[in-house]
Design an enzyme around this catalytic site. Structure first.
Site, PDB file in Angstrom:
ATOM      1  N   ASP A 136       0.831  -1.212   0.000  1.00  0.00           N
ATOM      2  CA  ASP A 136       0.000   0.000   0.000  1.00  0.00           C
ATOM      3  C   ASP A 136       0.863   1.257   0.000  1.00  0.00           C
ATOM      4  OD1 ASP A 136      -2.291   1.503   0.023  1.00  0.00           O
ATOM      5  OD2 ASP A 136      -2.667   1.265   2.164  1.00  0.00           O
ATOM      6  N   ASN A 155     -10.798  -2.863  -6.154  1.00  0.00           N
ATOM      7  CA  ASN A 155      -9.945  -1.967  -6.951  1.00  0.00           C
ATOM      8  C   ASN A 155     -10.546  -1.612  -8.319  1.00  0.00           C
ATOM      9  OD1 ASN A 155      -6.785  -3.270  -5.671  1.00  0.00           O
ATOM     10  ND2 ASN A 155      -7.927  -1.472  -5.039  1.00  0.00           N
TER      11      ASN A 155
HETATM   12  C1  FPP Z   1      -2.054   0.116  -3.168  1.00  0.00           C
HETATM   13  O1  FPP Z   1      -1.538   1.420  -3.247  1.00  0.00           O
HETATM   14  C2  FPP Z   1      -1.512  -0.697  -4.252  1.00  0.00           C
HETATM   15  C3  FPP Z   1      -2.265  -1.308  -5.202  1.00  0.00           C
HETATM   16  C4  FPP Z   1      -3.728  -1.231  -5.231  1.00  0.00           C
HETATM   17  C5  FPP Z   1      -1.636  -2.075  -6.286  1.00  0.00           C
HETATM   18  C6  FPP Z   1      -0.429  -2.857  -5.928  1.00  0.00           C
HETATM   19  C7  FPP Z   1       0.226  -3.251  -7.189  1.00  0.00           C
HETATM   20  C8  FPP Z   1       1.551  -3.236  -7.459  1.00  0.00           C
HETATM   21  C9  FPP Z   1       2.575  -2.922  -6.448  1.00  0.00           C
HETATM   22  C10 FPP Z   1       2.065  -3.527  -8.813  1.00  0.00           C
HETATM   23  C11 FPP Z   1       1.675  -4.792  -9.466  1.00  0.00           C
HETATM   24  C12 FPP Z   1       1.848  -6.006  -8.643  1.00  0.00           C
HETATM   25  C13 FPP Z   1       2.594  -7.107  -8.962  1.00  0.00           C
HETATM   26  C14 FPP Z   1       2.504  -8.324  -8.115  1.00  0.00           C
HETATM   27  C15 FPP Z   1       3.505  -7.164 -10.111  1.00  0.00           C
HETATM   28  P1  FPP Z   1      -2.572   2.613  -3.454  1.00  0.00           P
HETATM   29  O2  FPP Z   1      -2.659   2.881  -4.910  1.00  0.00           O
HETATM   30  O3  FPP Z   1      -3.865   2.283  -2.806  1.00  0.00           O
HETATM   31  O4  FPP Z   1      -1.835   3.771  -2.706  1.00  0.00           O
HETATM   32  P2  FPP Z   1      -2.511   4.972  -1.910  1.00  0.00           P
HETATM   33  O5  FPP Z   1      -3.285   4.366  -0.767  1.00  0.00           O
HETATM   34  O6  FPP Z   1      -1.350   5.757  -1.454  1.00  0.00           O
HETATM   35  O7  FPP Z   1      -3.386   5.703  -2.868  1.00  0.00           O
END
Ligand code: FPP
Length: 247
Positions: free
Chosen positions: A27, A75
């Site tokens: 996250d 998501n």
């Molecule tokens: C949460 O951060 C992250 C996600 C919803 C996506 C996670 C995906 C990756 C790290 C890349 C792809 C994964 C793999 C396994 C190759 P957020 O966007 O919710 O951050 P925020 O809370 O700061 O907005």
């Protein structure tokens, strides 16, 4: 700047008490990007680099299973450009890393309904599942279109279907049998759950499996999460007294 001595940290890890299964809610990608006046997708892109590093570090520590929350059932609510970018990053990650994962004897597994993802993602995932299926090293379990509630409801439906077919007796259903109907049926429950970015919640991740899991939270955003943070989480985990409801 303070330099972290990695080998010092690794030396503090008791290799005889390594958690078998570590789960991570990756996250903070969006906030990491915002802080740098970059688009949110830049945070996800940087997040992929951390996935590669953490997978390698976990595998080197002989962890049996690493579960990563990459895309939740919730998501889909994000802007379509961000969803599209995340899908492309998954494809990029698999294309780029598959040979290395295979060489390191890592077996890829997924949890969640992958068939609701775009076909181009499903195709790549299936190639990776097939290529690594006989590997005997670490299991890399990626949550894709995964939600803990969804998983539990799916398990209930499959249990009902098996009872109807006479494959399962109602009186035989117990927590152990129930867990066999989850995506993680072959995996031990997570010993340690890591959530960076300062949020103190589960966000629908592995709800059934984390009943006795130790949690480790950090203010660090996922794109800043390095092997040193993984080592610190493990060292902290190893100081804890796990009683599983006993004394
Ligand atoms: C949460 O951060 C992250 C996600 C919803 C996506 C996670 C995906 C990756 C790290 C890349 C792809 C994964 C793999 C396994 C190759 P957020 O966007 O919710 O951050 P925020 O809370 O700061 O907005």
């Amino acid at each position: 700047m303070k330099r972290i001595n990695l080998s010092n940290l690794i030396d503090q890890i008791d290799m005889n008490r390594i958690p078998k299964h570590i789960a991570i809610i990756m996250d903070g990608n969006g906030r990491w990007a915002k802080k740098r006046f970059l688009p949110r997708t830049a945070g996800h892109r940087e997040g992929v680099e951390r996935v590669s590093e953490i997978v390698e570090a976990a595998s080197n520590l002989n962890i049996e299973c690493l579960s990563l929350y990459a895309f939740s059932t919730e998501n889909w609510k994000r802007p379509s450009e961000e969803v599209e970018a995340l899908m492309n990053l998954l494809i990029l990650y698999i294309k780029r890393e598959l040979d290395r994962l295979h060489k390191n004897n890592i077996r890829l597994q997924t949890m969640g309904d992958i068939y609701k993802l775009p076909t181009k993602v499903v195709d790549q995932v299936e190639i990776a599942l097939e290529k690594t299926k006989d590997n005997t090293g670490m299991v890399l379990n990626i949550g894709l279109n995964y939600g803990g509630r969804d998983e539990i409801v799916r398990a209930v439906k499959n249990i009902l279907a098996d009872v109807k077919k006479g494959k399962l007796k109602e009186e035989d259903i117990n927590p152990n049998i129930f867990s066999k109907y989850l995506y993680t049926s072959e995996l031990p429950d997570p010993d340690l759950l890591i959530r960076p970015s300062g949020e103190l919640r589960l966000s629908n991740f592995m709800l059934y499996q984390v009943a006795y899991t130790e949690f480790w939270f950090s203010e660090i955003y996922w794109p800043d999460f390095k092997p040193e943070h993984l080592y610190k989480a493990i060292i902290d985990y190893q100081q804890r007294d796990r009683r599983f409801g006993g004394i």
